[in-house]
Structure formats: C-alpha cells, structure tokens
Scaffold this motif. Structure first.
Motif, PDB file in Angstrom:
ATOM      1  N   LEU A   6     -46.012  63.328  23.840  1.00 27.88           N
ATOM      2  CA  LEU A   6     -46.326  64.634  24.429  1.00 27.88           C
ATOM      3  C   LEU A   6     -46.682  64.474  25.902  1.00 27.88           C
ATOM      4  CD1 LEU A   6     -46.959  67.656  24.117  1.00 27.88           C
ATOM      5  CD2 LEU A   6     -49.248  67.016  23.319  1.00 27.88           C
ATOM      6  N   MET A   7     -46.044  65.318  26.724  1.00 32.69           N
ATOM      7  CA  MET A   7     -46.289  65.271  28.171  1.00 32.69           C
ATOM      8  C   MET A   7     -46.774  66.637  28.642  1.00 32.69           C
ATOM      9  SD  MET A   7     -43.495  63.965  30.917  1.00 32.69           S
ATOM     10  CE  MET A   7     -43.823  63.790  32.648  1.00 32.69           C
ATOM     11  N   PHE A   8     -47.816  66.667  29.445  1.00 41.00           N
ATOM     12  CA  PHE A   8     -48.300  67.901  30.066  1.00 41.00           C
ATOM     13  C   PHE A   8     -47.900  67.881  31.535  1.00 41.00           C
ATOM     14  CE2 PHE A   8     -51.153  67.387  26.476  1.00 41.00           C
ATOM     15  CZ  PHE A   8     -51.328  68.681  26.014  1.00 41.00           C
ATOM     16  N   ILE A   9     -47.427  69.017  32.029  1.00 43.84           N
ATOM     17  CA  ILE A   9     -47.066  69.098  33.448  1.00 43.84           C
ATOM     18  C   ILE A   9     -47.781  70.275  34.101  1.00 43.84           C
ATOM     19  CG2 ILE A   9     -45.194  69.315  35.130  1.00 43.84           C
ATOM     20  CD1 ILE A   9     -43.322  68.070  33.049  1.00 43.84           C
ATOM     21  N   GLY A  10     -48.615  69.955  35.091  1.00 49.40           N
ATOM     22  CA  GLY A  10     -49.351  70.975  35.834  1.00 49.40           C
ATOM     23  C   GLY A  10     -48.675  71.288  37.154  1.00 49.40           C
ATOM     24  N   GLU A  11     -49.464  71.841  38.077  1.00 50.89           N
ATOM     25  CA  GLU A  11     -48.879  72.371  39.313  1.00 50.89           C
ATOM     26  C   GLU A  11     -48.914  71.363  40.463  1.00 50.89           C
ATOM     27  OE1 GLU A  11     -49.481  76.640  40.335  1.00 50.89           O
ATOM     28  OE2 GLU A  11     -50.748  75.769  41.893  1.00 50.89           O
ATOM     29  N   ALA A  12     -50.125  70.990  40.857  1.00 51.95           N
ATOM     30  CA  ALA A  12     -50.295  70.108  42.016  1.00 51.95           C
ATOM     31  C   ALA A  12     -51.711  69.549  41.990  1.00 51.95           C
ATOM     32  CB  ALA A  12     -50.095  70.901  43.308  1.00 51.95           C
ATOM     33  N   PRO A  13     -51.934  68.400  42.629  1.00 55.19           N
ATOM     34  CA  PRO A  13     -53.296  67.874  42.667  1.00 55.19           C
ATOM     35  C   PRO A  13     -54.226  68.846  43.407  1.00 55.19           C
ATOM     36  CG  PRO A  13     -51.690  66.288  43.571  1.00 55.19           C
ATOM     37  CD  PRO A  13     -50.969  67.575  43.349  1.00 55.19           C
ATOM     38  N   GLY A  14     -55.461  68.936  42.952  1.00 59.02           N
ATOM     39  CA  GLY A  14     -56.497  69.656  43.692  1.00 59.02           C
ATOM     40  C   GLY A  14     -57.285  68.647  44.521  1.00 59.02           C
ATOM     41  N   ALA A  15     -58.415  69.083  45.064  1.00 59.59           N
ATOM     42  CA  ALA A  15     -59.201  68.195  45.931  1.00 59.59           C
ATOM     43  C   ALA A  15     -59.680  66.965  45.162  1.00 59.59           C
ATOM     44  CB  ALA A  15     -60.383  68.968  46.509  1.00 59.59           C
ATOM     45  N   ASP A  16     -60.175  67.156  43.938  1.00 66.33           N
ATOM     46  CA  ASP A  16     -60.687  66.020  43.147  1.00 66.33           C
ATOM     47  C   ASP A  16     -59.560  65.035  42.830  1.00 66.33           C
ATOM     48  OD1 ASP A  16     -63.330  66.978  42.965  1.00 66.33           O
ATOM     49  OD2 ASP A  16     -62.751  68.332  41.326  1.00 66.33           O
ATOM     50  N   VAL A  25     -58.389  65.678  36.933  1.00 64.52           N
ATOM     51  CA  VAL A  25     -59.705  65.048  36.747  1.00 64.52           C
ATOM     52  C   VAL A  25     -60.849  65.997  37.132  1.00 64.52           C
ATOM     53  CG1 VAL A  25     -58.961  62.647  36.987  1.00 64.52           C
ATOM     54  CG2 VAL A  25     -59.542  63.968  39.035  1.00 64.52           C
ATOM     55  N   GLY A  26     -60.522  67.172  37.713  1.00 65.50           N
ATOM     56  CA  GLY A  26     -61.553  68.139  38.091  1.00 65.50           C
ATOM     57  C   GLY A  26     -61.873  69.084  36.940  1.00 65.50           C
ATOM     58  N   LYS A  27     -62.320  70.292  37.282  1.00 64.42           N
ATOM     59  CA  LYS A  27     -62.729  71.274  36.251  1.00 64.42           C
ATOM     60  C   LYS A  27     -61.580  71.630  35.301  1.00 64.42           C
ATOM     61  CE  LYS A  27     -66.960  73.250  37.407  1.00 64.42           C
ATOM     62  NZ  LYS A  27     -67.315  72.674  38.729  1.00 64.42           N
ATOM     63  N   SER A  28     -60.392  71.839  35.877  1.00 62.36           N
ATOM     64  CA  SER A  28     -59.227  72.139  35.025  1.00 62.36           C
ATOM     65  C   SER A  28     -58.941  70.972  34.095  1.00 62.36           C
ATOM     66  CB  SER A  28     -57.970  72.382  35.867  1.00 62.36           C
ATOM     67  OG  SER A  28     -58.097  73.533  36.618  1.00 62.36           O
ATOM     68  N   GLY A  29     -59.102  69.770  34.620  1.00 64.41           N
ATOM     69  CA  GLY A  29     -58.846  68.567  33.830  1.00 64.41           C
ATOM     70  C   GLY A  29     -59.820  68.439  32.671  1.00 64.41           C
ATOM     71  N   GLN A  30     -61.065  68.843  32.917  1.00 64.01           N
ATOM     72  CA  GLN A  30     -62.049  68.767  31.827  1.00 64.01           C
ATOM     73  C   GLN A  30     -61.666  69.725  30.702  1.00 64.01           C
ATOM     74  OE1 GLN A  30     -65.776  69.292  33.937  1.00 64.01           O
ATOM     75  NE2 GLN A  30     -65.293  67.482  35.165  1.00 64.01           N
ATOM     76  N   ILE A  36     -56.707  68.824  24.603  1.00 59.89           N
ATOM     77  CA  ILE A  36     -56.031  67.655  24.017  1.00 59.89           C
ATOM     78  C   ILE A  36     -56.811  67.163  22.793  1.00 59.89           C
ATOM     79  CG2 ILE A  36     -55.477  65.217  24.453  1.00 59.89           C
ATOM     80  CD1 ILE A  36     -54.886  66.084  27.414  1.00 59.89           C
ATOM     81  N   VAL A  37     -58.124  67.116  22.925  1.00 60.65           N
ATOM     82  CA  VAL A  37     -58.967  66.662  21.804  1.00 60.65           C
ATOM     83  C   VAL A  37     -58.884  67.656  20.640  1.00 60.65           C
ATOM     84  CG1 VAL A  37     -61.362  66.239  21.102  1.00 60.65           C
ATOM     85  CG2 VAL A  37     -60.489  65.242  23.220  1.00 60.65           C
ATOM     86  N   LEU A 141     -59.988  79.218  33.033  1.00 69.78           N
ATOM     87  CA  LEU A 141     -61.350  79.143  33.575  1.00 69.78           C
ATOM     88  C   LEU A 141     -61.700  80.425  34.338  1.00 69.78           C
ATOM     89  CD1 LEU A 141     -61.486  75.413  34.762  1.00 69.78           C
ATOM     90  CD2 LEU A 141     -62.773  76.443  32.877  1.00 69.78           C
ATOM     91  N   ARG A 142     -60.692  80.989  35.002  1.00 71.26           N
ATOM     92  CA  ARG A 142     -60.920  82.241  35.753  1.00 71.26           C
ATOM     93  C   ARG A 142     -61.025  83.432  34.813  1.00 71.26           C
ATOM     94  NH1 ARG A 142     -56.803  80.311  39.073  1.00 71.26           N
ATOM     95  NH2 ARG A 142     -55.324  81.795  38.199  1.00 71.26           N
TER      96      ARG A 142
END
Ligand code: URA
Length: 166
Positions: A6-16, A25-30, A36-37, A141-142
């Motif tokens: 399984l592969m997840f594809i997001g948009e672009a890296p954020g600041a974190d 690895v930031g808030k979206s990543g959490q 996933i869990v 999150l929004r």
C-alpha cells in the motif's frame, strides 16, 4: 517499506517535512499515522510519497506545471515500489494520478486505476494499479466533522477489504 503493498501519495512537503526530509511528519502526518494504525497497519509497512518533492513558496497548492515537472520522479517511485493499491490524499495527487480535473468529492470513494487513460505526463509500460482517492489529512484537520471522518474511513475500509485486512 519499499516493498509495501500500500502506497499513500500526498501533495507536497510542508515546513516540518522540508526541515526533516521525510514526508508527513507534521500535524497531517500524525493524523495519517492514526489512519494507518486504524487500518491495522504500521507506518513502517506502507510507502509514503508526495507529488511535489519540494515545498511550494508560501505552502500554496502546487500548480499543474509543478505537478507535471515532478511527476516523473513520483512515477519512478511507483514503478519501484509496485504497490497493489495507491491511496491518493487530496486533490493534487488524485487529479494527477487519475488524469482528471474532477473535484475531490467526485473522485473519492471510487476505485480508479493508474496509469489513467490520459496522463499529464506519459507513463510507459506500467501494469495497472488500483487507486483509491480520499481527502487529505490537512483537510480533515481543518474540517474535523463526523461526516468527513466517516467518508475517509469508508474509503479506507474499501482499501482494507481489497488488501484482505480485517
Ligand atoms: N502534506 C503533504 O501533502 N505531504 C506531506 O509530506 C506533508 C503534508
């Protein structure tokens, strides 16, 4: 996992992600980690990538041109990992992989296939991979409503069924 089913594809890296050099690895990543869990998987057992490999100025939504320029790198990742299923997170990844300009609401919850009939960038000789588009964790999150969470969970359950996860 470079051999992930399984592969997840997001948009672009954020600041974190830019600082640390890893996707989500930031808030979206959490939140993605929780998703996933909840599917009975671990972050170590899936593969996570982004359409863009660098952060767009001011964190804005990537342009079509930027997605087109980065697409060959993403396609190569897909070719190497060769997952059974790709989950696209949000509009940028969904539209690029499905070769469409449909809205998120129109794309989500329905199986599609990559490569699409008319890709933005040509894809040579890749066996079709099942794609499930769903909302981006940043959108959740929004707009953290029961309705939106229910839609994402319904999409992920389709993925779990197809992977034979309970
Ligand atoms: N949002 C994304 O689309 N990708 C990341 O890596 C982080 C946030």
């Amino acid at each position: 996992d470079p051999a992930a089913r399984l592969m997840f594809i997001g948009e672009a890296p954020g600041a974190d992600e830019d600082r640390i050099g890893r996707p989500f690895v930031g808030k979206s990543g959490q939140l993605l980690d929780k998703m996933i869990v909840a599917m009975g998987l671990t972050r170590e057992s899936v593969y996570i990538a982004n359409v863009l490999k660098t952060r767009p100025p001011g964190n804005r939504t990537p342009t079509i041109e930027e997605a087109r320029l980065c697409a060959p790198y993403l396609y190569e990742q897909i070719r190497i990992v060769a997952p059974e299923i790709i989950v696209t997170l949000g509009k940028s990844a969904g539209q690029l992989l499905l070769g469409t300009s449909d809205s998120m609401g129109a794309m989500r919850g329905k199986w599609a296939s990559f490569p699409p009939p008319s890709p933005l960038v040509p894809v040579e000789g890749m066996a079709p991979i099942a794609v499930m588009p769903t909302y981006h964790p940043a959108f959740l999150l929004r707009s953290y409503t029961a309705e939106n969470r229910g839609k994402v969970w319904a999409d992920l359950k389709l993925v779990m069924d197809r992977l034979g996860l309970t």
